[in-house]
Structures are given as C-alpha cells and as structure tokens.
Enzyme design. Sequence first.
Site, PDB file in Angstrom:
ATOM      1  N   HIS A 104       0.857  -1.198   0.000  1.00 26.31           N
ATOM      2  CA  HIS A 104       0.000   0.000   0.000  1.00 26.31           C
ATOM      3  C   HIS A 104       0.888   1.241   0.000  1.00 26.31           C
ATOM      4  O   HIS A 104       1.788   1.366   0.831  1.00 26.31           O
ATOM      5  CB  HIS A 104      -0.893  -0.043   1.246  1.00 26.31           C
ATOM      6  CG  HIS A 104      -1.816   1.119   1.396  1.00 26.31           C
ATOM      7  ND1 HIS A 104      -2.273   1.864   0.348  1.00 26.31           N
ATOM      8  CD2 HIS A 104      -2.403   1.651   2.511  1.00 26.31           C
ATOM      9  CE1 HIS A 104      -3.076   2.811   0.797  1.00 26.31           C
ATOM     10  NE2 HIS A 104      -3.168   2.713   2.106  1.00 26.31           N
TER      11      HIS A 104
ATOM     12  N   HIS B 190      -7.830   0.497   0.317  1.00 28.75           N
ATOM     13  CA  HIS B 190      -8.719   1.613   0.079  1.00 28.75           C
ATOM     14  C   HIS B 190      -8.127   2.656  -0.863  1.00 28.75           C
ATOM     15  O   HIS B 190      -8.685   3.741  -1.016  1.00 28.75           O
ATOM     16  CB  HIS B 190      -9.108   2.266   1.422  1.00 28.75           C
ATOM     17  CG  HIS B 190      -7.980   3.013   2.092  1.00 28.75           C
ATOM     18  ND1 HIS B 190      -8.102   4.329   2.462  1.00 28.75           N
ATOM     19  CD2 HIS B 190      -6.722   2.660   2.422  1.00 28.75           C
ATOM     20  CE1 HIS B 190      -6.984   4.748   3.022  1.00 28.75           C
ATOM     21  NE2 HIS B 190      -6.135   3.754   3.005  1.00 28.75           N
TER      22      HIS B 190
ATOM     23  N   ASP C  61      -4.185  -2.201   4.870  1.00 29.39           N
ATOM     24  CA  ASP C  61      -5.148  -1.545   5.771  1.00 29.39           C
ATOM     25  C   ASP C  61      -6.398  -2.391   6.043  1.00 29.39           C
ATOM     26  O   ASP C  61      -7.123  -2.147   7.018  1.00 29.39           O
ATOM     27  CB  ASP C  61      -5.597  -0.201   5.181  1.00 29.39           C
ATOM     28  CG  ASP C  61      -4.565   0.896   5.370  1.00 29.39           C
ATOM     29  OD1 ASP C  61      -3.629   0.716   6.166  1.00 29.39           O
ATOM     30  OD2 ASP C  61      -4.707   1.948   4.725  1.00 29.39           O
TER      31      ASP C  61
HETATM   32 FE1  FEO Z   1      -4.114   3.722   3.898  1.00 26.52          FE
HETATM   33 FE2  FEO Z   1      -2.585   2.842   6.796  1.00 26.52          FE
HETATM   34  O1  FEO Z   1      -2.732   3.696   5.148  1.00 26.52           O
END
Ligand code: FEO
Length: 404
Positions: free
Chosen positions: A82, A148, A167
């Site tokens: 991510h 996300h 996440d």
């Molecule tokens: Fe969407 Fe913990 O960063």
Amino acid sequence: MSEVFNAVKITDKVWWVGAIDWKIRDFHGYLTSRGTTYNAFLVMGEKITLIDTVKEPFMDEMLSRIRSVVDLSKIEYIVSNHAEMDHSGGLNRMAALCPKAEILASKMGVRALNDQLHPAYRIREVADGEKLDIGGLTLEFCETRMLHWPDSMFTYIPELKLLFSQDGFGMHLASSERFAREIDAGVLNYEFAKYYANILMLFAPFIKKTIAKLHELCWSLDYILPDHGPIWEKEDIPWVVERYSNWAEMRPGKKALVVYDTMWGSTAKMAAAIGEGLMQGGHSVKLLPLGGNHRSDVATEILGAGALLVGSPTINNNMFPAIADVLTYLKGLKPLNLIGGAFGSYGWGGEASAHVAEVLEKMGVEMPVEPLRIKYVPTDAQLLECRAFGEKIADALNRKIMQN
Ligand code: FEO
C-alpha cells in the site's frame, strides 16, 4: 538505537518489525484516541522479504527491530502492499540501506510510489495473481483496488496460510500485544468498527468484491496480518470477515442517531424530545451532541443505524460550523439506506435546518418529514411537536426496515 527494539515472532517464519505510535490522535481527521501501530513484517524465506515499511519518523524503531533478527543486507525483497505514507514513508531510506533488495508493488502502486517518492531505484510491478518463490515459501499477490487506494494489494503465503492485508481488517490501536486474542474484546470491537467506518465505509462495493475474490481464491487462512493494530488468528477470521460483509451491506437497523449542536440550549431541548419520540417508536436512540462527540465517533455510530437526524441552530444565516464539519465528513463516507430529519432553533432567519436538509438529501438520505424549526425557546407544546416529529421518523424507519 539499533539495540533498543526487538522483533516479535509471529510464526516460525514471520516476525513483526513494525512501530507503535502511542501519541497520534489525529489521523487525517480521524480521532485516534488509542494511538496506532504501523505494522511491517519480515518473512524468513531463503530470500528474506520485508512486507511494507512504517511512517518515516518511526523508521529507526523498525530498523532496530529488523536488526534484532537479521542484518539489513540480507533482505532480498521489499513488498509495498500500500502506497500511503504511513507504510511507504520509509521506502526510500530502506532502499538506500538495502541496495540489493528488489522492491515490488502492484501496477498502480508503482505509479503512486514513483509520484510520491521520486525514487532513484526501480520498483518492479507485480501482476494480480502473480506468484514469487522466495525459497521454501511463496508470495502470491492479489490486487485489492480501492481497498482503500487504487494501488492496494494483499500478499498471501500459502505454505503458512497467512495473509498480509495492508489496511484491510486493521484498526488504530497502540498496544504492546500483537494478537487480537490478547486485547480486551470491547476495545477490539469498537476500534475495529471505528476503522471500518472512517476509512472503508465508502468503499463498500469494493469490500464486497474483495470478499468474493477471497472466496473464489479458496485461500485457507490461519492468520490475517493487517498494517495497523493486532493480528487475527484462525478462530477470529470468520467473525472478522462476517463483520466486513455485514457492514458493507449497510442494511438499515433499529438505531437512530440524533446529532446536534446548540447555542443557548434550545436545539438541545428539541433533540431530547425528538429522541424520546424515536424511542417511543421502538428504536435504540443515541443523542450525539457535538461538543462531546468527534466526527469520527459519529461516523462509527452510523454502522448499524437506520436513521440520522441532524439539528443545528442558525448562526449567520447558516448551520453551525461543527454541524457543517460532521456533515461534510459523513457525506464523503457515503453511508446508505438512511432515513433522516433536520431540525433546529432560530431567532429570526432560521435557515440552518433547510441547509441541513439539503445536505442530507444530497447524501441520499430519505426525508419523510419537512425540517422542523422553532423560534427561540421551545414551549411545552412545541416540545410535544418535536416528540411527534421523532415518532413520524421512527414510523418511517420501521416501514423501511420491513421492506428490506
Ligand atoms: Fe491507507 Fe494505513 O494507510
């Protein structure tokens, strides 16, 4: 710094090497009352692999934990699941410290990391479904776009039945414990829900898609290791996945929220009478005065709710700033299937309740009754009107629940 922090063994082949942020209270507008963790993991295949990094100011802690089990020069792969900075913020430093390591990310991850970090090193794209042999263990990559961010992906190790979910399935909770079973169930339930509501609610369609994809892949899961909060083990996993599935459905529940702010106490009196009407209609009611409730706690309460009523006095021909704040925030999270109502007291103009109703309508909230305004201080008769207003909305919610 290098001898201070230790890695924590999760399985024979996986170590937690993340960082604990006890202090953070504002995570881009989300009140993180219990802090958070930035989780990173070392996978001890023959080719040692680091899964994600941590927020840049916590890099010394992460490096110290890694060095407690392995020399940095031994790391051959770094996977970035991510590209948000709380996980990718340490990547440039890590790349400089491990010049032989190959850095891997999804197609969208490569783009995002290049735009963010402007790296002098190459980041290799891995495809959805691609497998990488790291010697005795396999990394299997699974794109989870918009869960996300566009770049998001999961990494699975079939030999260990272990999923790194970035996440997804995470929560903001600083703790010395690494496993969910070690944490108080009430705290765990609340922070898990709060994270979902504030970070993931608007991505409900993608959550449904991801859960369907996980079912199609038929991955056996003994561990889910998110990038924030504790690790889920086999016995937790059906409950964890079921909660996500239920939340993503957003079916209206028998819970009514009355969110309000007040100037001289009149809108608070209206809220209490309206709440009584909703209770008489058979609903579980929560009054959320904004003086004591943060926008992210209001968002958490939306989970399982069927009605959202919002009250604001009029100030300068408009709604109260705290109400505008919470409505803007909730609108962005895209809650569905709500019945609503707008109300408030005023002295002369009285525009606030109409403005509130307008925003609720734009959010797709069904408004079965016109906004209710009361001039200055409500009389006993007017408080009975408020109660009747609550009863009408309670009836509309009961009808909606019957239809679902
Ligand atoms: Fe969407 Fe913990 O960063």
